[in-house]
Design an enzyme around this catalytic site. Sequence first.
Site, PDB file in Angstrom:
ATOM      1  N   CYS A 249       0.864  -1.195   0.000  1.00 34.84           N
ATOM      2  CA  CYS A 249       0.000   0.000   0.000  1.00 34.84           C
ATOM      3  C   CYS A 249       0.895   1.238   0.000  1.00 34.84           C
ATOM      4  O   CYS A 249       0.757   2.138   0.833  1.00 34.84           O
ATOM      5  CB  CYS A 249      -0.951  -0.011   1.182  1.00 34.84           C
ATOM      6  SG  CYS A 249      -1.814  -1.592   1.428  1.00 34.84           S
ATOM      7  N   PRO A 252       1.567   7.382  -1.765  1.00 36.64           N
ATOM      8  CA  PRO A 252       2.289   8.013  -2.884  1.00 36.64           C
ATOM      9  C   PRO A 252       3.803   7.829  -2.868  1.00 36.64           C
ATOM     10  O   PRO A 252       4.504   8.432  -3.677  1.00 36.64           O
ATOM     11  CB  PRO A 252       1.927   9.490  -2.715  1.00 36.64           C
ATOM     12  CG  PRO A 252       1.787   9.658  -1.239  1.00 36.64           C
ATOM     13  CD  PRO A 252       1.177   8.382  -0.734  1.00 36.64           C
ATOM     14  N   ASP A 273       1.049  -1.224  -4.838  1.00 34.39           N
ATOM     15  CA  ASP A 273      -0.193  -0.528  -4.532  1.00 34.39           C
ATOM     16  C   ASP A 273      -1.266  -1.013  -5.496  1.00 34.39           C
ATOM     17  O   ASP A 273      -0.982  -1.295  -6.668  1.00 34.39           O
ATOM     18  CB  ASP A 273      -0.028   0.984  -4.646  1.00 34.39           C
ATOM     19  CG  ASP A 273      -1.121   1.732  -3.879  1.00 34.39           C
ATOM     20  OD1 ASP A 273      -0.893   2.056  -2.700  1.00 34.39           O
ATOM     21  OD2 ASP A 273      -2.197   1.962  -4.456  1.00 34.39           O
ATOM     22  N   ASP A 299      -2.996  -6.327  -5.893  1.00 37.13           N
ATOM     23  CA  ASP A 299      -3.784  -6.378  -4.664  1.00 37.13           C
ATOM     24  C   ASP A 299      -2.950  -7.025  -3.562  1.00 37.13           C
ATOM     25  O   ASP A 299      -2.588  -8.208  -3.649  1.00 37.13           O
ATOM     26  CB  ASP A 299      -5.053  -7.196  -4.926  1.00 37.13           C
ATOM     27  CG  ASP A 299      -6.031  -7.159  -3.763  1.00 37.13           C
ATOM     28  OD1 ASP A 299      -5.596  -6.881  -2.625  1.00 37.13           O
ATOM     29  OD2 ASP A 299      -7.227  -7.425  -3.988  1.00 37.13           O
ATOM     30  N   ASP A 318       1.485  -0.318   5.379  1.00 40.56           N
ATOM     31  CA  ASP A 318       0.782   0.930   5.711  1.00 40.56           C
ATOM     32  C   ASP A 318      -0.673   0.698   5.338  1.00 40.56           C
ATOM     33  O   ASP A 318      -1.111   1.021   4.241  1.00 40.56           O
ATOM     34  CB  ASP A 318       1.408   2.080   4.927  1.00 40.56           C
ATOM     35  CG  ASP A 318       0.978   3.436   5.446  1.00 40.56           C
ATOM     36  OD1 ASP A 318       0.102   3.475   6.328  1.00 40.56           O
ATOM     37  OD2 ASP A 318       1.505   4.456   4.970  1.00 40.56           O
ATOM     38  N   CYS A 371      -2.672   5.507   9.594  1.00 39.85           N
ATOM     39  CA  CYS A 371      -2.831   6.920   9.946  1.00 39.85           C
ATOM     40  C   CYS A 371      -4.182   7.105  10.633  1.00 39.85           C
ATOM     41  O   CYS A 371      -4.945   8.008  10.322  1.00 39.85           O
ATOM     42  CB  CYS A 371      -2.690   7.830   8.728  1.00 39.85           C
ATOM     43  SG  CYS A 371      -3.797   7.456   7.366  1.00 39.85           S
TER      44      CYS A 371
END
Length: 430
Positions: A249, A252, A273, A299, A318, A371
């Site tokens: 993941c 960016p 990603d 995936d 992440d 996050c």
Amino acid sequence: MNLRGCAAQILAQVISDGHSLTAALDSHLGKIHNPQDRAFVQAVCYGVIRHYFTLDAVLKQLLGKPLKPKDADIKALLLIGLYQLQYMRVKAHAAVAETVAATKHKPWSKGLVNAILRSYLRDAETLQTQESSPEARLNHPDWIIHQLEQNWPEQAKSIFAANDQPPPMALRVNLRQISRDEYQTRLSQHGIAAQTLDVCPSALILDQPMNVEQLPGFHAGWVSVQDVAAQLAVDLLAAQPGDRVLDLCAAPGGKTAAILERQPELHSLLALDVDAKRLQRVNDNLNRLGLQADTLAADASQPETWADGRRFERILLDAPCSGFGVIRRHPDIKLLRRETDLVTLQALQAKILRAAWGLLQPGGILLYATCSVLKQENEAQIEKFLREQPDAHELPITADWGLARPHGRQILTGSQQMDGFYYAKLSKRA
């Protein structure tokens, strides 16, 4: 071009159509050529979304009855006007006049917008004191208020307050190219003030946000924009020379680049990603920084389709999450996220974690990160995984940041100027 009219179109896409604020801004800002005008529109849009629930409560009092769905742009204009009058250093007469001027495409609304904004100016103090609902007072939807108060009853008020503040602009200095102290000196020579943070050796916090083009050495790869909490992943992952690293993941790509900057002698790094478009941003960041990694659109929950028997000494996961730790950066989360999303996200987190575990070499380290500040996405997720995975054990995280939890370590939004973030460090028994 009427800038408030442009902002109203953007906001209507977010508030009524469910578009992300980033996507809505991207679709309109290219039409505005003056940098100051672009900055104004962006500031207004972020401000309205950031204070949406408080502003909307005031607007409901002033309107009496809601506008029709087809007039979402007029509602957005009214919110823009109220935001300027309540939060911006725009002279009241200018804010009213320019907002009214943006109604030319719907002449019937000119009188309404003028009357509503002038009514606010007359009764602002009374209107603000009548914001009695929790949504209006705490400026969050009821279900998010419930989640945060349930998770962090003692800290919830400070989290609400932090969510409503613009985040600081944090930099990650590329220590392969320049020391943090030297880069801070370069900033000072350009009249840019920045502060160091003891918790992270690569981090600087700017006193004032600015365009990255103004940062010395940005295009030479000296520095990147990345929140301090996200930068902590590198030391926690502790990649060693010769390691094969998997960044799941990854878009960016901030953590991908940070790992490569800190450990140039890896065997390999694969950044994966599910979103091919977002993965392009990983490649763009690596190119700017002069770094190399393999990137793959796939995936993470289905390694049988892409892993080809590979194993990794270090895995950074992440995980997809609610984003409740970064609401101050993405205030549209308060409007776009739904309570039902939490169950779906938790199931996806568990699925990816199990899949990633199968790719970890015995003796290797998997760093789980989100996050989010919600325990069900963080410590509860790790507790369940450790209970079900006999070859997994948790490594302690000893640090002078965040809160030690039964499993992992939690940073609450705004703590030491950082975003809300969670880390847990797992190792596979040989």
